[in-house]
Design an enzyme around this catalytic site. Structure first.
Site, PDB file in Angstrom:
ATOM      1  N   GLY A 298      14.350   3.816 -11.726  1.00 30.95           N
ATOM      2  CA  GLY A 298      14.779   2.558 -12.333  1.00 30.95           C
ATOM      3  C   GLY A 298      13.826   1.971 -13.360  1.00 30.95           C
ATOM      4  O   GLY A 298      14.078   0.883 -13.879  1.00 30.95           O
TER       5      GLY A 298
ATOM      6  N   HIS B 264       3.289  -0.306 -14.488  1.00 38.43           N
ATOM      7  CA  HIS B 264       3.463  -1.739 -14.236  1.00 38.43           C
ATOM      8  C   HIS B 264       4.167  -1.944 -12.912  1.00 38.43           C
ATOM      9  O   HIS B 264       4.801  -1.035 -12.379  1.00 38.43           O
ATOM     10  CB  HIS B 264       4.258  -2.398 -15.365  1.00 38.43           C
ATOM     11  CG  HIS B 264       5.700  -1.958 -15.448  1.00 38.43           C
ATOM     12  ND1 HIS B 264       6.078  -0.732 -15.960  1.00 38.43           N
ATOM     13  CD2 HIS B 264       6.847  -2.568 -15.062  1.00 38.43           C
ATOM     14  CE1 HIS B 264       7.395  -0.621 -15.900  1.00 38.43           C
ATOM     15  NE2 HIS B 264       7.895  -1.716 -15.339  1.00 38.43           N
TER      16      HIS B 264
ATOM     17  N   HIS C 229      -3.544  -6.858  12.885  1.00 45.41           N
ATOM     18  CA  HIS C 229      -2.278  -7.571  12.853  1.00 45.41           C
ATOM     19  C   HIS C 229      -2.319  -8.724  11.856  1.00 45.41           C
ATOM     20  O   HIS C 229      -3.226  -9.549  11.882  1.00 45.41           O
ATOM     21  CB  HIS C 229      -1.894  -8.117  14.234  1.00 45.41           C
ATOM     22  CG  HIS C 229      -0.606  -8.897  14.158  1.00 45.41           C
ATOM     23  ND1 HIS C 229       0.628  -8.280  14.219  1.00 45.41           N
ATOM     24  CD2 HIS C 229      -0.366 -10.213  13.935  1.00 45.41           C
ATOM     25  CE1 HIS C 229       1.567  -9.203  14.065  1.00 45.41           C
ATOM     26  NE2 HIS C 229       0.999 -10.380  13.890  1.00 45.41           N
TER      27      HIS C 229
HETATM   28 ZN    ZN Z   1       1.158  -6.321  14.393  1.00 47.27          ZN
END
Ligand code: ZN
Ligand code: ZN
Ligand code: ZN
Length: 347
Positions: free
Chosen positions: A166, A173, A247
């Site tokens: 696409g 970029h 996390h």
């Molecule tokens: Zn996580």
């Protein structure tokens, strides 16, 4: 240039659609190159140094000391997209469609281009560590800035590499689109993560990271706090998911050290993809939780459950009738095979 873009939703079901007629006006470098039957003259690339006047004035840039905005001397440059999918001004949708069965919203937001290097022929995997780091820092800073708009519900970062993925210009970029709605894809991922945490008390993705590490068959790279895997149910051949071990639900919360580490892992993973599959076209996208208060659920529910990540989707096959009809992808390369091949490609 006058027709505003708008978001529509099919009352028969489905995600949002952006109707953006003015994007049809953008130039196609690849078509131009074919028409010229030779290499596209770099003289006409709007992203090359010396052509700063061919883009709208820059929003941000990483520049040499003493260089001036919209002149040469930059290593990363951010400009508004000249042919945006969404506009910066909330233009009201046509009254005829307003409300009722046909849901429509003004296509308000922002659409920016991050020009990743002054060098027309480099790709992300071959950027220096310093420039790649500056690109990832720029992504973070621009997303942070766009999220400050109270009308913004989600900011999508993505990269289209190669014409079949696409891209209309080959100069390296990436793009950032700020949207007035949370995309269905994000809402679904958050929903799955929140449900998993409610049932098991842990983050779904942290758990996946643990299991994939222990199993090892789908691990592509495990380094510097990041894990790249071929997802268990990869939709596309050589699909890659890159995630931080620590996390965190928001990419924008990364500090400079973490963005530098991510940039290096991304260079490594994209380098392996380029070398093992002869520079395939791909789409790269970032998924994180929406800005505070805009995720459709309380932040306290989303933050411990969702885990930001980057998806890299090589374009080696076509999505055809069966996939469109069912939403079920047919992938001809097992993720275990894909991971083994990408693992063997040394960084
Ligand atoms: Zn996580
Ligand atoms: Zn260029
Ligand atoms: Zn995702």
């Amino acid at each position: 240039m006058s027709e505003p873009s708008e978001l529509r939703r099919d009352p028969a079901g489905g995600p949002w659609v952006i109707i953006a007629p003015r994007r049809a006006e953008r130039p196609d470098e690849f078509a131009a190159r074919e028409a010229a039957a030779g290499g596209l003259p770099m003289e006409s690339c709007p992203f090359c140094p010396g052509h700063e006047g061919a883009t709208p004035p820059e929003t941000a840039a990483v520049r040499e000391a003493g260089s001036v905005p919209d002149g040469p001397g930059w290593s990363v440059r951010v400009v508004p997209n000249k042919y945006p999918a969404v506009g910066t001004v909330a233009e009201p949708p046509p009254a005829a469609f307003d409300g009722g069965l046909f849901e429509v919203r003004p296509g308000a937001g922002a659409h920016e281009v991050v020009i990743e290097t002054p060098d027309h022929n480099l790709d992300f995997s071959r950027l220096t560590s310093a420039v790649a780091g500056a690109v990832v820092r720029t992504w973070r800073d621009r997303i942070r800035a766009l999220e400050r708009d109270p009308g913004c519900a989600y900011v999508q970062l993505f990269k289209n590499h190669g014409r079949n993925a696409g891209a209309s210009l080959s100069h390296p970029h990436s793009q950032i689109v700020a949207l007035p709605v949370v995309p269905v894809r994000i809402a679904e991922e958050i929903e799955a993560a929140v449900l998993f945490r409610a049932a098991h008390g842990v983050c779904l993705h942290c758990r996946i990271l643990e299991e994939e590490t222990a199993d090892g068959r789908r691990v592509i790279l495990d380094e510097g706090g990041f894990l790249a895997t071929a997802p268990f149910a990869s939709r596309f051949p050589y699909e890659i998911r890159l995630q931080p071990r620590r996390h965190a639900d928001r990419f924008v919360d990364l500090d400079d050290e973490e963005t530098a580490a991510l940039a290096d892992r991304l260079r490594a993973v994209l380098g392996r993809l380029r070398r093992s599959l002869d520079d395939p076209p791909f789409n790269l996208l970032l998924h994180q939780s929406p800005p505070s208060g805009r995720g459709g659920r309380p932040d306290e529910e989303i933050a411990p459950a969702y885990h930001w990540h980057i998806e890299i989707l090589p374009v080696l096959s076509r999505v055809a009738g069966f996939e469109w009809g069912t939403g079920i992808h047919i992938n001809t390369v097992a993720p275990e095979t894909a991971a083994a091949r990408l693992r063997r490609e040394e960084a």
